[in-house]
Design a protein around this motif. Structure first.
Motif, PDB file in Angstrom:
ATOM      1  N   SER A 339       0.833  -1.211   0.000  1.00 20.72           N
ATOM      2  CA  SER A 339       0.000   0.000   0.000  1.00 20.72           C
ATOM      3  C   SER A 339       0.864   1.256   0.000  1.00 20.72           C
ATOM      4  O   SER A 339       0.572   2.222  -0.724  1.00 20.72           O
ATOM      5  CB  SER A 339      -0.936  -0.002   1.212  1.00 20.72           C
ATOM      6  OG  SER A 339      -0.195   0.004   2.423  1.00 20.72           O
ATOM      7  N   SER A 340       1.935   1.256   0.790  1.00 26.44           N
ATOM      8  CA  SER A 340       2.835   2.418   0.821  1.00 26.44           C
ATOM      9  C   SER A 340       3.637   2.534  -0.469  1.00 26.44           C
ATOM     10  O   SER A 340       3.963   3.643  -0.906  1.00 26.44           O
ATOM     11  CB  SER A 340       3.776   2.323   2.026  1.00 26.44           C
ATOM     12  OG  SER A 340       3.069   2.496   3.235  1.00 26.44           O
ATOM     13  N   ILE A 341       3.955   1.404  -1.091  1.00 22.06           N
ATOM     14  CA  ILE A 341       4.652   1.449  -2.380  1.00 22.06           C
ATOM     15  C   ILE A 341       3.751   2.095  -3.431  1.00 22.06           C
ATOM     16  O   ILE A 341       4.199   2.931  -4.226  1.00 22.06           O
ATOM     17  CB  ILE A 341       5.068   0.028  -2.813  1.00 22.06           C
ATOM     18  CG1 ILE A 341       6.089  -0.538  -1.825  1.00 22.06           C
ATOM     19  CG2 ILE A 341       5.633   0.032  -4.233  1.00 22.06           C
ATOM     20  CD1 ILE A 341       6.474  -1.974  -2.085  1.00 22.06           C
ATOM     21  N   VAL A 342       2.471   1.742  -3.411  1.00 23.02           N
ATOM     22  CA  VAL A 342       1.508   2.358  -4.332  1.00 23.02           C
ATOM     23  C   VAL A 342       1.417   3.858  -4.068  1.00 23.02           C
ATOM     24  O   VAL A 342       1.379   4.668  -5.004  1.00 23.02           O
ATOM     25  CB  VAL A 342       0.126   1.692  -4.182  1.00 23.02           C
ATOM     26  CG1 VAL A 342      -0.933   2.462  -4.958  1.00 23.02           C
ATOM     27  CG2 VAL A 342       0.180   0.239  -4.646  1.00 23.02           C
ATOM     28  N   THR A 343       1.402   4.230  -2.793  1.00 25.34           N
ATOM     29  CA  THR A 343       1.356   5.656  -2.438  1.00 25.34           C
ATOM     30  C   THR A 343       2.547   6.396  -3.024  1.00 25.34           C
ATOM     31  O   THR A 343       2.405   7.470  -3.628  1.00 25.34           O
ATOM     32  CB  THR A 343       1.346   5.829  -0.907  1.00 25.34           C
ATOM     33  OG1 THR A 343       0.172   5.219  -0.377  1.00 25.34           O
ATOM     34  CG2 THR A 343       1.364   7.296  -0.524  1.00 25.34           C
ATOM     35  N   GLY A 344       3.749   5.839  -2.855  1.00 27.35           N
ATOM     36  CA  GLY A 344       4.954   6.467  -3.384  1.00 27.35           C
ATOM     37  C   GLY A 344       4.925   6.584  -4.891  1.00 27.35           C
ATOM     38  O   GLY A 344       5.326   7.617  -5.459  1.00 27.35           O
ATOM     39  N   VAL A 345       4.424   5.569  -5.571  1.00 25.91           N
ATOM     40  CA  VAL A 345       4.333   5.601  -7.037  1.00 25.91           C
ATOM     41  C   VAL A 345       3.363   6.691  -7.493  1.00 25.91           C
ATOM     42  O   VAL A 345       3.632   7.414  -8.472  1.00 25.91           O
ATOM     43  CB  VAL A 345       3.900   4.224  -7.577  1.00 25.91           C
ATOM     44  CG1 VAL A 345       3.573   4.302  -9.069  1.00 25.91           C
ATOM     45  CG2 VAL A 345       4.992   3.189  -7.331  1.00 25.91           C
ATOM     46  N   LEU A 346       2.245   6.836  -6.802  1.00 21.56           N
ATOM     47  CA  LEU A 346       1.268   7.870  -7.162  1.00 21.56           C
ATOM     48  C   LEU A 346       1.821   9.275  -6.932  1.00 21.56           C
ATOM     49  O   LEU A 346       1.503  10.208  -7.685  1.00 21.56           O
ATOM     50  CB  LEU A 346      -0.022   7.665  -6.366  1.00 21.56           C
ATOM     51  CG  LEU A 346      -0.821   6.411  -6.742  1.00 21.56           C
ATOM     52  CD1 LEU A 346      -2.014   6.230  -5.807  1.00 21.56           C
ATOM     53  CD2 LEU A 346      -1.300   6.497  -8.189  1.00 21.56           C
ATOM     54  N   VAL A 347       2.647   9.436  -5.904  1.00 25.43           N
ATOM     55  CA  VAL A 347       3.316  10.728  -5.700  1.00 25.43           C
ATOM     56  C   VAL A 347       4.268  10.998  -6.858  1.00 25.43           C
ATOM     57  O   VAL A 347       4.380  12.139  -7.343  1.00 25.43           O
ATOM     58  CB  VAL A 347       4.069  10.746  -4.358  1.00 25.43           C
ATOM     59  CG1 VAL A 347       4.931  12.005  -4.239  1.00 25.43           C
ATOM     60  CG2 VAL A 347       3.102  10.679  -3.193  1.00 25.43           C
ATOM     61  N   ALA A 348       4.956   9.956  -7.327  1.00 25.98           N
ATOM     62  CA  ALA A 348       5.848  10.104  -8.483  1.00 25.98           C
ATOM     63  C   ALA A 348       5.069  10.531  -9.717  1.00 25.98           C
ATOM     64  O   ALA A 348       5.522  11.395 -10.501  1.00 25.98           O
ATOM     65  CB  ALA A 348       6.583   8.795  -8.750  1.00 25.98           C
ATOM     66  N   VAL A 349       3.877   9.957  -9.914  1.00 25.86           N
ATOM     67  CA  VAL A 349       3.021  10.357 -11.036  1.00 25.86           C
ATOM     68  C   VAL A 349       2.642  11.831 -10.916  1.00 25.86           C
ATOM     69  O   VAL A 349       2.625  12.573 -11.910  1.00 25.86           O
ATOM     70  CB  VAL A 349       1.755   9.461 -11.077  1.00 25.86           C
ATOM     71  CG1 VAL A 349       0.755  10.004 -12.098  1.00 25.86           C
ATOM     72  CG2 VAL A 349       2.135   8.028 -11.407  1.00 25.86           C
ATOM     73  N   THR A 350       2.343  12.252  -9.681  1.00 23.45           N
ATOM     74  CA  THR A 350       2.019  13.671  -9.447  1.00 23.45           C
ATOM     75  C   THR A 350       3.189  14.568  -9.831  1.00 23.45           C
ATOM     76  O   THR A 350       3.001  15.610 -10.485  1.00 23.45           O
ATOM     77  CB  THR A 350       1.654  13.888  -7.965  1.00 23.45           C
ATOM     78  OG1 THR A 350       0.543  13.063  -7.623  1.00 23.45           O
ATOM     79  CG2 THR A 350       1.310  15.348  -7.703  1.00 23.45           C
ATOM     80  N   LEU A 351       4.389  14.187  -9.441  1.00 20.10           N
ATOM     81  CA  LEU A 351       5.582  14.978  -9.766  1.00 20.10           C
ATOM     82  C   LEU A 351       5.838  15.033 -11.266  1.00 20.10           C
ATOM     83  O   LEU A 351       6.297  16.057 -11.797  1.00 20.10           O
ATOM     84  CB  LEU A 351       6.799  14.379  -9.053  1.00 20.10           C
ATOM     85  CG  LEU A 351       6.955  14.708  -7.567  1.00 20.10           C
ATOM     86  CD1 LEU A 351       7.982  13.789  -6.918  1.00 20.10           C
ATOM     87  CD2 LEU A 351       7.353  16.174  -7.382  1.00 20.10           C
ATOM     88  N   LEU A 352       5.527  13.966 -11.953  1.00 22.79           N
ATOM     89  CA  LEU A 352       5.808  13.908 -13.387  1.00 22.79           C
ATOM     90  C   LEU A 352       4.783  14.658 -14.230  1.00 22.79           C
ATOM     91  O   LEU A 352       5.143  15.317 -15.217  1.00 22.79           O
ATOM     92  CB  LEU A 352       5.866  12.441 -13.838  1.00 22.79           C
ATOM     93  CG  LEU A 352       7.103  11.643 -13.397  1.00 22.79           C
ATOM     94  CD1 LEU A 352       6.913  10.169 -13.691  1.00 22.79           C
ATOM     95  CD2 LEU A 352       8.354  12.171 -14.102  1.00 22.79           C
ATOM     96  N   TYR A 353       3.503  14.576 -13.837  1.00 22.70           N
ATOM     97  CA  TYR A 353       2.460  15.052 -14.756  1.00 22.70           C
ATOM     98  C   TYR A 353       1.477  16.072 -14.172  1.00 22.70           C
ATOM     99  O   TYR A 353       0.788  16.756 -14.928  1.00 22.70           O
ATOM    100  CB  TYR A 353       1.644  13.854 -15.272  1.00 22.70           C
ATOM    101  CG  TYR A 353       2.496  12.784 -15.905  1.00 22.70           C
ATOM    102  CD1 TYR A 353       3.142  13.003 -17.127  1.00 22.70           C
ATOM    103  CD2 TYR A 353       2.662  11.548 -15.278  1.00 22.70           C
ATOM    104  CE1 TYR A 353       3.923  12.008 -17.705  1.00 22.70           C
ATOM    105  CE2 TYR A 353       3.442  10.551 -15.847  1.00 22.70           C
ATOM    106  CZ  TYR A 353       4.075  10.787 -17.061  1.00 22.70           C
ATOM    107  OH  TYR A 353       4.851   9.822 -17.634  1.00 22.70           O
ATOM    108  N   LEU A 354       1.376  16.170 -12.844  1.00 24.02           N
ATOM    109  CA  LEU A 354       0.284  16.966 -12.268  1.00 24.02           C
ATOM    110  C   LEU A 354       0.726  18.259 -11.588  1.00 24.02           C
ATOM    111  O   LEU A 354      -0.117  19.005 -11.077  1.00 24.02           O
ATOM    112  CB  LEU A 354      -0.494  16.114 -11.255  1.00 24.02           C
ATOM    113  CG  LEU A 354      -1.069  14.789 -11.777  1.00 24.02           C
ATOM    114  CD1 LEU A 354      -1.796  14.051 -10.665  1.00 24.02           C
ATOM    115  CD2 LEU A 354      -2.006  15.041 -12.955  1.00 24.02           C
ATOM    116  N   THR A 355       2.020  18.542 -11.570  1.00 23.68           N
ATOM    117  CA  THR A 355       2.476  19.739 -10.838  1.00 23.68           C
ATOM    118  C   THR A 355       1.920  21.056 -11.374  1.00 23.68           C
ATOM    119  O   THR A 355       1.717  21.992 -10.583  1.00 23.68           O
ATOM    120  CB  THR A 355       4.012  19.791 -10.818  1.00 23.68           C
ATOM    121  OG1 THR A 355       4.510  19.689 -12.167  1.00 23.68           O
ATOM    122  CG2 THR A 355       4.578  18.674  -9.971  1.00 23.68           C
ATOM    123  N   PRO A 356       1.654  21.198 -12.690  1.00 24.77           N
ATOM    124  CA  PRO A 356       1.076  22.471 -13.165  1.00 24.77           C
ATOM    125  C   PRO A 356      -0.264  22.797 -12.508  1.00 24.77           C
ATOM    126  O   PRO A 356      -0.644  23.972 -12.400  1.00 24.77           O
ATOM    127  CB  PRO A 356       0.920  22.245 -14.671  1.00 24.77           C
ATOM    128  CG  PRO A 356       1.959  21.231 -15.004  1.00 24.77           C
ATOM    129  CD  PRO A 356       1.992  20.310 -13.833  1.00 24.77           C
TER     130      PRO A 356
END
Length: 585
Positions: A339-356
């Protein structure tokens, strides 16, 4: 030698592969699905929280996202708790800001490097304790110390965000209370657009938690306030927003900090490491009691330590286990560390594509997130409870609370004062253990003669000593013995009940030998009853057993009294010790 090396290697392998305990469970599709959903749920809370806590630490918001990527994953893989959610937390963020503030004044350009270096030192400290199996050291932070510090820190954190709620830039003082005083003086210059956004954010957070507690109130509030900020031109009206958040994952970078500056952070790193771990292990224990999963404090130290080391290498700052997000993870039915690994991956997705999408997020909203989160850390009941259990504990909690508030932002002084005060009061309590003469109670047991108004013998006395016998209280025992024989001029036999003595050091042994000599001079024989094997072994090694006489050691107190009766006959009276008495009151 070979066996020792094999043992060390085996321990190291176990410390680095705790995930073997749960990785096999992922073969079950239901477990995998539950962990994926739990990871998503925690990520929805973590993304906005991490940015808010990074700003609390005096860092750019995106650093909070960096701290929520790899550190979260490493803590899950190398820790022992399957539901503990690691990442930025309020208290550690505040302590990071307090530790780095002096360095920031002298070298503001290196603030990010200092934060990463601090994370590295915290990680090394925690991992070392874990590998060396020294997790017991966290017990020096007693519950009253943690309670007092947490309450004070919550108030400091909340008040530190008031400037962002009011839209003010107040002058910072040497102490936090001076800064708050300066803020209140500047309230007439409040930026009302910012104040409205801050108050509205607090309202949304509280209202959503009340009417829909299962929904991610933080995420919903952040989305609503960001949309309002965008459509109403909040930034053009003078409101402060997050601004540009760099896209992409953090790169590997060793903190570029001089050795002398790292030395300045040693004490802060140790305090953050201990306090951060106390927070992590507390929530992990609470969850483990529900799930009945095995929990290792030393393994959790390794996991938290490695996560902080990774945070330092990827431009983040110190992290710890979170009460709120761990509760969310557990409530979402997380089964394993996936579950925490999934959380970390989703944060990575946020950093890659959702920061704007984060550009227009109001600073006041992040301040509101912090204030509402720490509000639930303020708990008076544990302080009252500690006072009821033992006034010393209540006093420690209040003293730590007041000291932390007074010395803020130097928070480590509150912790250090609490530890020293706890140890000092413990030493004070053990310096004067209970020393009471006992008599035969109506129920047949031997109890305190003074407390229950029981009759005692003038010629034979049994004294119960409740405590260890060591350098700090050996003189106390000697004084009590001498005062007792002074009150009984006809005393022939003194029996010392040592059932409660678990430890005796050389000072205690020497004092006992001196007591024997002084009693012999006074014509009084000393008997020892119910001494434990460790104590008897120490007496044998030192020669005190032979000096006193092996026939003067007894398994029961009444056996000692009967032995004295056989020896002295009518010269002594043991009836008050043998015969059941009726209570006079």
């Amino acid at each position: 030698m070979a066996n020792a090396f094999t043992s060390i290697l085996h321990n190291l392998i176990n410390r680095l592969t705790p995930f073997k305990a749960w990785i096999g469970d992922l073969k079950d599709p239901k477990t995998f699905k539950a962990d994926a959903i739990a990871g998503l749920t925690v990520a929805l809370v973590l993304v906005p929280q991490s940015m808010a806590y990074a700003q609390l630490a005096g860092l750019p918001a995106y650093v909070g996202l960096y701290a929520s990527f790899l550190p979260v994953i490493f803590a899950a893989v190398f820790g022992s708790s399957m539901q503990l959610a690691t990442g930025p937390v309020a208290i550690v963020s505040l302590m990071t800001a307090a530790a780095l503030e002096p360095l920031a004044i002298s070298s503001p350009d290196g603030y990010l490097a200092y934060a990463a270096a601090l994370a590295f030192m915290v990680g090394i400290f925690q991992a070392s304790l874990g590998f060396l199996r020294l997790g017991i050291l966290v017990d020096f932070l007693s519950h009253p110390v943690v309670v007092g510090f947490t309450n004070a820190a919550a108030i400091i954190i909340a008040s530190s965000q008031l400037s962002k709620i009011f839209g003010l830039e107040s002058v910072k003082g040497e102490h936090h209370y001076v800064t708050v005083f300066n803020l209140f003086q500047d309230i007439p210059q409040t930026h009302f657009t910012t104040l409205l956004m801050g108050v509205f954010s607090i309202f949304l957070l509280v209202y959503m938690k009340k009417v829909a507690p299962k929904l991610p109130n933080v995420l919903i509030t952040v989305v609503i306030c960001t949309l309002l900020s965008f459509f109403l031109g909040y930034e053009s009206r003078g409101g402060a927003v997050i601004g540009l958040v760099p896209s992409g994952l953090p790169g590997f970078k060793i903190p570029d900090v001089e050795f002398g500056q790292m030395v300045d952070l040693v004490v802060s790193a140790a305090v953050i490491g201990l306090l951060g771990f106390v927070e992590a292990i507390s929530v992990a224990k609470a969850i483990a009691s529900e799930t009945r999963q095995r929990l290792s404090a030393n393994q959790e130290l390794v996991g938290q330590g490695l996560s902080n080391i990774v945070a330092s290498m990827f431009q983040a700052y110190p992290v710890s286990g979170s009460f709120s997000r761990s509760a969310v993870n557990f409530a979402a039915n997380a089964k394993t560390g996936l579950s925490s690994i999934v959380t970390g991956v989703l944060v990575a997705v946020t950093l890659l594509y959702l920061t704007p999408l984060l550009y227009h997020l109001p600073q006041a909203t992040l301040a509101a997130v912090i204030m509402v989160a720490v509000f639930y850390l303020i708990k008076i009941e544990p302080v009252v409870h500690a006072w009821k259990v033992h006034r010393h504990d209540g006093f420690v909690a209040v003293a730590v609370f007041m000291t932390t508030l007074f010395f803020a932002p130097h928070l480590e002084k509150g912790i250090m004062a609490g530890v020293l005060l706890s140890l000092g009061l413990f030493l004070y309590r053990t310096m004067s253990p209970r020393f009471v003469e006992v008599g035969r109670h109506d129920d047949g047991s031997l109890r305190s003669a003074e407390l229950f108004e029981l009759k005692t013998s003038d010629t034979v006395s049994i004294f119960r000593y409740d405590g260890d016998l060591y350098f700090a209280n050996a003189g106390y025992l000697e004084g009590k013995v001498l005062n007792s024989i002074a009150q009984k001029p006809n005393l022939k036999v003194m029996v010392l009940d040592f059932e409660s003595v678990d430890l005796i050091d050389s000072t205690g042994e020497e004092t006992l030998a001196r007591i024997v000599e002084r009693l012999e001079v006074a014509g009084i024989e000393l008997y020892i009853a119910r001494a434990k094997r460790t104590m008897l072994d120490a007496f044998t090694r030192s020669g005190l057993m032979e000096k006193i006489g092996e026939d003067r050691f007894f398994r029961e107190r009444t056996l000692a009294a009967k032995f004295a009766k056989e020896k002295f006959g009518d010269e002594i009276d043991i009836e008050p010790i043998i015969t059941v008495q009726h209570i006079t009151r």
